[in-house]
Scaffold this active site. Sequence first.
Site, PDB file in Angstrom:
ATOM      1  N   ASN A  26     -12.286  -1.267  -1.421  1.00  0.00           N
ATOM      2  CA  ASN A  26     -11.573  -1.820  -0.272  1.00  0.00           C
ATOM      3  C   ASN A  26     -12.334  -1.454   1.000  1.00  0.00           C
ATOM      4  OD1 ASN A  26      -8.994  -2.706   1.291  1.00  0.00           O
ATOM      5  ND2 ASN A  26      -9.429  -0.662   2.085  1.00  0.00           N
ATOM      6  N   GLU A  27     -12.613  -2.430   1.811  1.00  0.00           N
ATOM      7  CA  GLU A  27     -13.310  -2.185   3.091  1.00  0.00           C
ATOM      8  C   GLU A  27     -14.399  -1.119   2.888  1.00  0.00           C
ATOM      9  OE1 GLU A  27     -10.532  -1.690   6.381  1.00  0.00           O
ATOM     10  OE2 GLU A  27      -9.764  -3.708   6.077  1.00  0.00           O
ATOM     11  N   GLU A  85      -6.010  -9.198   3.125  1.00  0.00           N
ATOM     12  CA  GLU A  85      -5.265  -8.514   4.194  1.00  0.00           C
ATOM     13  C   GLU A  85      -5.304  -9.413   5.415  1.00  0.00           C
ATOM     14  OE1 GLU A  85      -5.990  -4.377   5.103  1.00  0.00           O
ATOM     15  OE2 GLU A  85      -6.486  -3.939   3.013  1.00  0.00           O
ATOM     16  N   TYR A 129      -7.065  -9.456  10.730  1.00  0.00           N
ATOM     17  CA  TYR A 129      -5.745  -9.256  11.344  1.00  0.00           C
ATOM     18  C   TYR A 129      -5.709  -9.915  12.720  1.00  0.00           C
ATOM     19  CZ  TYR A 129      -4.501  -5.712   7.856  1.00  0.00           C
ATOM     20  OH  TYR A 129      -4.186  -5.065   6.692  1.00  0.00           O
ATOM     21  N   GLU A 146       0.850  -1.203   0.000  1.00  0.00           N
ATOM     22  CA  GLU A 146       0.000   0.000   0.000  1.00  0.00           C
ATOM     23  C   GLU A 146       0.882   1.247   0.000  1.00  0.00           C
ATOM     24  OE1 GLU A 146      -2.880   0.043   3.165  1.00  0.00           O
ATOM     25  OE2 GLU A 146      -3.892   1.797   2.322  1.00  0.00           O
ATOM     26  N   GLN A 204       2.120  -6.188   5.443  1.00  0.00           N
ATOM     27  CA  GLN A 204       2.318  -5.821   4.064  1.00  0.00           C
ATOM     28  C   GLN A 204       3.740  -6.210   3.645  1.00  0.00           C
ATOM     29  OE1 GLN A 204       1.065  -1.839   3.088  1.00  0.00           O
ATOM     30  NE2 GLN A 204      -0.902  -2.047   4.113  1.00  0.00           N
TER      31      GLN A 204
HETATM   32  O1  AHR Z   1      -3.143  -2.607   6.009  1.00  0.00           O
HETATM   33  C1  AHR Z   1      -3.490  -1.424   6.641  1.00  0.00           C
HETATM   34  C2  AHR Z   1      -4.971  -1.077   6.491  1.00  0.00           C
HETATM   35  O2  AHR Z   1      -5.749  -2.037   7.140  1.00  0.00           O
HETATM   36  C3  AHR Z   1      -5.521  -1.059   5.085  1.00  0.00           C
HETATM   37  O3  AHR Z   1      -5.290   0.137   4.437  1.00  0.00           O
HETATM   38  C4  AHR Z   1      -6.992  -1.249   5.316  1.00  0.00           C
HETATM   39  O4  AHR Z   1      -7.639  -1.855   4.230  1.00  0.00           O
HETATM   40  C5  AHR Z   1      -7.051  -2.071   6.582  1.00  0.00           C
HETATM   41  O5  AHR Z   1      -7.945  -1.561   7.480  1.00  0.00           O
END
Ligand code: AHR
Length: 513
Positions: free
Chosen positions: A184-185, A317, A261, A37, A366
């Site tokens: 995205n999201e 992600e 995550y 990103e 990332q």
């Molecule tokens: O990876 C960091 C952020 O986490 C990304 O920009 C977003 O899509 C997610 O919330």
Amino acid sequence: MMVSTVPTMAAETAHLSIDASKTGAKIDRNLFGQFAENLGNGLYGGIWVGPDSTIPNTRGIRNDVVGALKALKVPNVRWPGGCFADQYHWRKGIGPAAQRPATLNSAWGGVVDTNGFGTDEFMDFMQQIGSQPYVSVNIGSGTPQEASEWLEYMTAAAPTALAKERAANGHPDAYQVGFMGIGNESWDCGGEMTADYYVSQLKIYSRFVNDVNPAQQGKNQMLKIAVGPGVPETDWTETVMKAWQHHNWAWDFNGLSVHWYTTPNGWPPSTPSTGFGIDEYTKILKSTLFMDEFLRKQEVVMDRYDPQKKVALVVDEWGAWHAPLPGTNKDFLFQQNSLRDAVLAALNLNIFARHADRVRMANIAQMVNVLQAMILTEKEKMVLTPTYYVYKMYLPFQDAALIPVDFDPGTIHRDGVTLPRVDAIAAKDASGKLWIEITNIDPDKPAEIEAAISGIVFKSAKGETLTAPAVDSINTFAAPNTVVPKPILATVKDGRLTLSVEPKSVTVLSLEP
Ligand code: AHR
């Protein structure tokens, strides 16, 4: 008060049983995808230094980073975001560098973005590391027309005005785009849409934003990825998949993206990335294993609307999201990467492999200098993280056929947390060779592995193991080889493989004919 169990160091035995003739789903190489990103020093400094830099580079892209990534055979890279994608206007990142406008990266710290790393630089980066582009189009602050023209700029082979503009920028040949994310999201930073509103947008972008490269029609077509949830609840998935079930010729998608995550303390992420003990190690690993349940919940809904599994579940992600390293810009999401993160990566990759019939793509967050990175850089210095080495060790699993492993993982109890002691996967590569991965989660005790293996002839085994003195061991610029793989010994006799794997380790072996 937490009572800590005093560990004894005697090894425990884990019995594995593998029938190599029973092949399962393909472990798609795209499960080993990455995410780059426009965030902090992920692109600027980490990948892009510009052609005038004293740091050795090829057309502005760091040679050391390219060399390290090439060795990972990265199948695809997601760019430019993340949350950044829904504020990105691609036209600002093409043409002569001096004429590109400076903009604000309001998604990540409000820093000035020179737009020096734009579409053509990303494509150059993809070609240098030998990877496929996965672009996220802006459906938050952009328009279908802007996204459609971006795809035409990248992929038109016919002499359209946009193809001529690309040629004038030095790139006469049309690019190939492997994957396109539609937003995205979108339920959060991507515009806080409802699922129904998102579906309306999805239909429009899917219909009008296309890869027009003649080489990518039919079998090689660009795959479109719809936004899915970032929570275990399945309402969003339900709405999107229900719409997909009734889709007509005018629109379609091939993958549903989910984000998950590992943040065991909730939000904001607060686990330290350095200087922690075994209690943090076990707590995080317990939390990361939730990925399995997270995927199952989504799969139940997808199976209902898509029993033939045409739509892939794409975990684009994932990873350990720790507190920013003290002393760094908190909006740059810079964290160190320890042996703990390597074990965490292996556990997640194993979960993805076991879900390989539906989970066919994933992107760790990332690639460089951001979150659970492969590589850390500081000016001209570069260091490879423990997670990098896990990806290197897992190379043989790219596109290999999953082979079920029967085993009792056992349990460990530490500080009120119960975890499996070991984890394992196996797979057969295109040449017919069997590969086995064993993770010993136990932070204190080695694991004696006894594997009964049938359905394949083998005479010996060879492999590597990744461990280090402590769960929080890291690689630094000054000491880059604290957590690196080393060879491991294994014995083969009468169809049985035996070896001892060290505490807190990741091991990959091949059986040799
Ligand atoms: O990876 C960091 C952020 O986490 C990304 O920009 C977003 O899509 C997610 O919330």
